[in-house]
Design an enzyme around this catalytic site. Structure first.
Site, PDB file in Angstrom:
ATOM      1  N   LYS A 140       0.813  -1.227   0.000  1.00  0.00           N
ATOM      2  CA  LYS A 140       0.000   0.000   0.000  1.00  0.00           C
ATOM      3  C   LYS A 140       0.838   1.265   0.000  1.00  0.00           C
ATOM      4  CE  LYS A 140      -4.613  -0.688   1.661  1.00  0.00           C
ATOM      5  NZ  LYS A 140      -4.873  -1.809   2.559  1.00  0.00           N
ATOM      6  N   ARG A 141       1.940   1.204   0.710  1.00  0.00           N
ATOM      7  CA  ARG A 141       2.723   2.434   0.856  1.00  0.00           C
ATOM      8  C   ARG A 141       3.330   2.875  -0.478  1.00  0.00           C
ATOM      9  NH1 ARG A 141       8.177   1.459   1.375  1.00  0.00           N
ATOM     10  NH2 ARG A 141       8.182  -0.791   1.546  1.00  0.00           N
TER      11      ARG A 141
END
Ligand code: GLU
Length: 470
Positions: A245-246
């Site tokens: 996600k990052r």
């Protein structure tokens, strides 16, 4: 010829979230391979995790695949619905001596776990019920069914990407294939479904490589042909860590909503982990003619957002103007509440050649079309406001009557007037065109200004200029 069998691939996502970009690539590889060989590409929803599998996630998978243009053949198989069949195969394995009931208690398993931990190895079931007679079964305990995996020798997975991967059988313990509540486990279900669906080639993420060893043993115990395997290294982020996600957008639908074109995604994802010489830009037809398993790379590929964006810009410039206008309107209506009419649509189509030159995504096309949607009096952005000072305003005021006198409102006619005016004023064309652009669009970048004025139409264009000089 050795093998004339029809090639059948499948995509087997678990519907516990959106369609991950890595899943999209696996699906693309499986689709390309099947289509290239006139085979079939099947879809199986692995919905056995009843808690985490959801209907919206299933819909998102369908949506994502359709958007990517990866149509599957025939009906979708739902794994959960096949449970009776999976149990039937477990029973067959029992009947042929390839599986057995195990009554080991949670405490016993804890002990094995603690022992493995002390020895620094992975938990291994020690096979204590492997050869015990049914008469030893403790009363009132529901057993699990374990697969009797061979203790000696090796299991070799001949992988099209990874090469021969050898597992020492002693390292693979006796896997639970049916839980004590009667539900089949993952590895059994996958083998049975792939067999029943006639899958000949399993193309999937390399996080399933060890499973391939276990699954091969089950195929062999059933006397079934082991399919061909191609385990594809996972996708990493630009920093080399597993894509998460990052790093930004993870789901296929996020790319759709960012305004990427499916053909650009197909090109980008096909190239991500697979290569055809030095080719970076290729059409889906070319990928279909070229795709093979042998040129899938063995090391993880890095997701490069800038490269995807550039590729998307390339496909946008190539795309048909009407299609881009319709796709942009559909996207913005869905995500940004656009409510536009047919007149706007035709203006957008007319302006598209100028807008798409600068746009790398449909969102950027939408931004480039802002000037068409803005209502008078236009709000000027900072640069445009700066440009329209006293001098430039009076310049526009002197130009206005000439434009007002024009009957035929075309880009070339307007250009003639502005050029003649610039000459009279002893100014370069740009000195007139820039403030004109600021007045007509509220911005300092836009498609060619004479096209813009023509597209806006006489009344709107003149009105916008008047608003600024008044
Ligand atoms: N359902 C598995 C997953 O989502 C894939 C299983 C397979 O491809 O064999 O990772």
């Amino acid at each position: 010829m050795a093998d004339q069998k029809q090639i059948i691939t499948r995509f087997a996502p678990s519907p516990t979230g959106f369609l991950h970009i890595g899943g999209g690539r696996t699906a693309l590889f499986s689709w390309l391979y099947a289509r290239r060989h006139n085979g079939k590409f099947l879809l199986r929803i692995e919905d056995t995790d009843r808690e985490r599998s959801t209907e919206p996630a299933i819909e998102a998978i369908f949506e994502g695949l359709r958007w990517l243009g990866l149509e599957w053949d025939g009906d979708v198989t739902y794994q959960f619905a096949q449970q009776a069949r999976h149990r039937e195969v477990a029973d067959q394995l029992m009947a042929t001596g390839h599986a057995y009931h195990c009554y080991a208690s949670p405490e016993e398993l804890d002990e094995m776990r603690a022992k493995a931990k002390a020895e620094g190895g992975p938990m291994k079931y020690d096979g204590r019920w492997r050869d015990r007679p049914a008469s030893d079964a403790p009363a009132g305990v529901k057993p699990v069914i374990r697969f009797k995996s061979p203790n000696e020798g090796e299991t070799v997975v001949r992988d099209h990407v990874m090469g021969d991967v050898t597992f020492a059988n002693a390292q693979l313990d006796d896997l639970i294939i049916v839980r004590s509540d009667g539900t089949p486990t993952y590895n059994l279900s996958v083998v049975v479904d792939d067999h029943d669906m006639g899958v000949t080639h399993i193309i999937r993420g390399d996080d399933h490589l060890t499973n391939a060893g276990r699954q091969s043993q089950i195929y062999k115990a059933m006397g079934w042909d082991v399919p061909e395997f191609a385990h594809v290294p996972l996708i990493h982020g630009p920093d080399g860590a597993k894509l998460s996600k990052r790093h930004g957008a993870l789901g296929v639908e996020a790319y759709r909503d960012l305004g990427y074109l499916p053909e650009a995604m197909r090109n980008y994802l096909a190239r991500l982990g697979w290569s055809h010489g030095d080719d970076e830009i290729f059409s889906t037809d070319q990928a279909l003619a070229w795709f093979d398993l042998e040129h899938i790379g063995r090391s993880p590929s890095r997701f490069d957002f800038a490269k995807l964006e550039n590729l998307n810009g390339h496909y946008i410039r190539e795309a048909d103007d009407t299609r881009l206008a319709d796709d942009t309107i559909a996207l913005m209506t869905r995500i940004d509440g656009w409510n536009v009419d047919a007149d706007f649509r035709s203006k957008l189509i007319a302006s598209m050649p100028g807008i798409k030159e600068r746009a790398k995504t449909l969102l950027e096309i939408a931004k480039g079309a802002d000037f068409l949607r803005s209502a008078r009096p236009l709000a000027l952005d900072e640069k445009a406001a700066k440009l329209l000072d006293g001098d430039t305003k009076s310049l526009l005021a002197r130009l206005l009557p000439r434009l007002e006198a024009r009957n035929e409102w075309t880009a070339s006619g307007i250009e003639d007037d502005v050029r003649a005016f610039a000459e009279e004023e002893g100014q370069k064309l740009g000195k007139i065109a820039q403030p004109l652009r600021a007045a007509a669009t509220g911005q300092t970048v836009s498609p060619p200004i004479f096209d813009v004025l023509a597209t806006l139409g006489r009344d709107e264009a003149l009105g916008r200029i008047r608003d600024q000089v008044a």
